[in-house]
Design a protein around this motif. Structure first.
Motif, PDB file in Angstrom:
ATOM      1  N   ARG A  71       0.855  -1.180   0.000  1.00 54.52           N
ATOM      2  CA  ARG A  71       0.000   0.000   0.000  1.00 54.52           C
ATOM      3  C   ARG A  71       0.892   1.230   0.000  1.00 54.52           C
ATOM      4  N   THR A  91      -2.083  -1.243  -3.619  1.00 53.71           N
ATOM      5  CA  THR A  91      -1.421  -1.791  -4.807  1.00 53.71           C
ATOM      6  C   THR A  91      -1.439  -3.313  -4.851  1.00 53.71           C
ATOM      7  N   ALA A 101      -4.834  -0.208  -9.282  1.00 53.18           N
ATOM      8  CA  ALA A 101      -4.753   0.090  -7.845  1.00 53.18           C
ATOM      9  C   ALA A 101      -6.056   0.754  -7.410  1.00 53.18           C
ATOM     10  N   ALA A 129       1.134   6.389  -8.559  1.00 49.93           N
ATOM     11  CA  ALA A 129       0.629   5.294  -9.407  1.00 49.93           C
ATOM     12  C   ALA A 129       1.595   5.042 -10.555  1.00 49.93           C
ATOM     13  N   GLU A 132       4.535   3.168  -9.486  1.00 47.28           N
ATOM     14  CA  GLU A 132       4.208   1.759  -9.227  1.00 47.28           C
ATOM     15  C   GLU A 132       3.756   1.040 -10.493  1.00 47.28           C
ATOM     16  N   LYS A 134       1.079   1.568 -12.240  1.00 49.43           N
ATOM     17  CA  LYS A 134      -0.363   1.308 -12.177  1.00 49.43           C
ATOM     18  C   LYS A 134      -1.069   2.259 -13.143  1.00 49.43           C
TER      19      LYS A 134
END
Ligand SMILES: CC(C)(COP(=O)(O)OP(=O)(O)OC[C@H]1O[C@@H](n2cnc3c(N)ncnc32)[C@H](O)[C@@H]1OP(=O)(O)O)[C@@H](O)C(=O)NCCC(=O)NCCS
Length: 185
Positions: A71, A91, A101, A129, A132, A134
């Motif tokens: 997270r 995540t 996410a 995001a 990551e 995402k």
């Protein structure tokens, strides 16, 4: 809460190490924000009254997820380091959704509202995001609530609403609207 008109608000990501080593003070500061929001009538999973121990237990669980890198936790703070807002990016999702996410628990203390803190947090959500990898973000919020305008301003698309999905802190039913945002990563 001590917030001055001249305060510069900065948003930062809580690292896994900080979540492990400074969980207690972080949980205390975040509990202050959560309790203030729930007492102000926000439907964010909790009912009234919200005991401090329950709020602290919630944040300790979040910080454990951050320490496990499941997270992302973002906090908005004043020049003096006082946390006045927060939001999360969840995540750790099923294996067939590695690119997605969930955004959760967007909270700004009532004393710090209407000065763009949530907008700053949302911009940081997009950045986190991308970090990551995402590209599909999803969130839900109370139908007809103040946050709907916030998400629309930040480029989120409303998908639809489910009537009577959740309860307000005082026990009244409320509808929930689902939003998504597609990012180029
Ligand atoms: C929804 C919430 C996060 C918004 O936080 P916020 O920091 O006040 O949000 P912003 O300041 O970015 O925007 C709020 C309003 O202030 C306005 N604003 C922003 N900067 C401003 C400024 N410098 N001067 C005057 N107004 C300003 C925005 O245009 C917006 O106006 P609108 O509500 O009429 O559309 C906050 O009200 C909150 O925590 N609510 C309780 C929890 C909740 O419901 N969270 C959502 C869960 S999904």
């Amino acid at each position: 809460m001590n917030i001055h008109a001249t305060d510069t608000i900065t948003v930062r990501r809580v690292s896994a190490g900080e979540a492990r080593e400074h969980a207690a003070p972080l949980a205390e500061a975040l509990a202050d924000v959560l309790i203030d929001c729930v007492e102000g009538g926000a439907s964010v999973s909790f009912m009234l009254p919200l005991p401090r121990a329950r709020a602290l237990a919630f944040w300790h669980g979040v910080l454990e997820d951050v320490a496990r890198q499941e997270r992302v936790l973002l906090v908005a703070q004043t020049t003096a380091g006082c946390i006045i807002g927060t939001v999360q990016l969840i995540t750790a999702l099923p294996d067939n959704q590695p690119h997605r996410a969930d955004v959760a628990k967007m909270l700004v203390h009532r004393d710090a509202r209407r000065r763009g803190v949530a907008a700053q947090l949302l911009a940081a959500v997009d950045q986190a995001a991308r970090e990551e990898a995402k590209s599909v973000l999803v969130l839900d919020t109370v139908t007809g609530g103040d946050a709907e305008r916030l998400y629309q301003r930040a480029g989120w698309q409303a998908v639809g609403s489910v009537p009577n999905y959740a309860l307000m802190p005082d026990g009244a039913y409320c509808g929930t609207t689902f939003f998504h945002k597609q990012l180029a990563v």
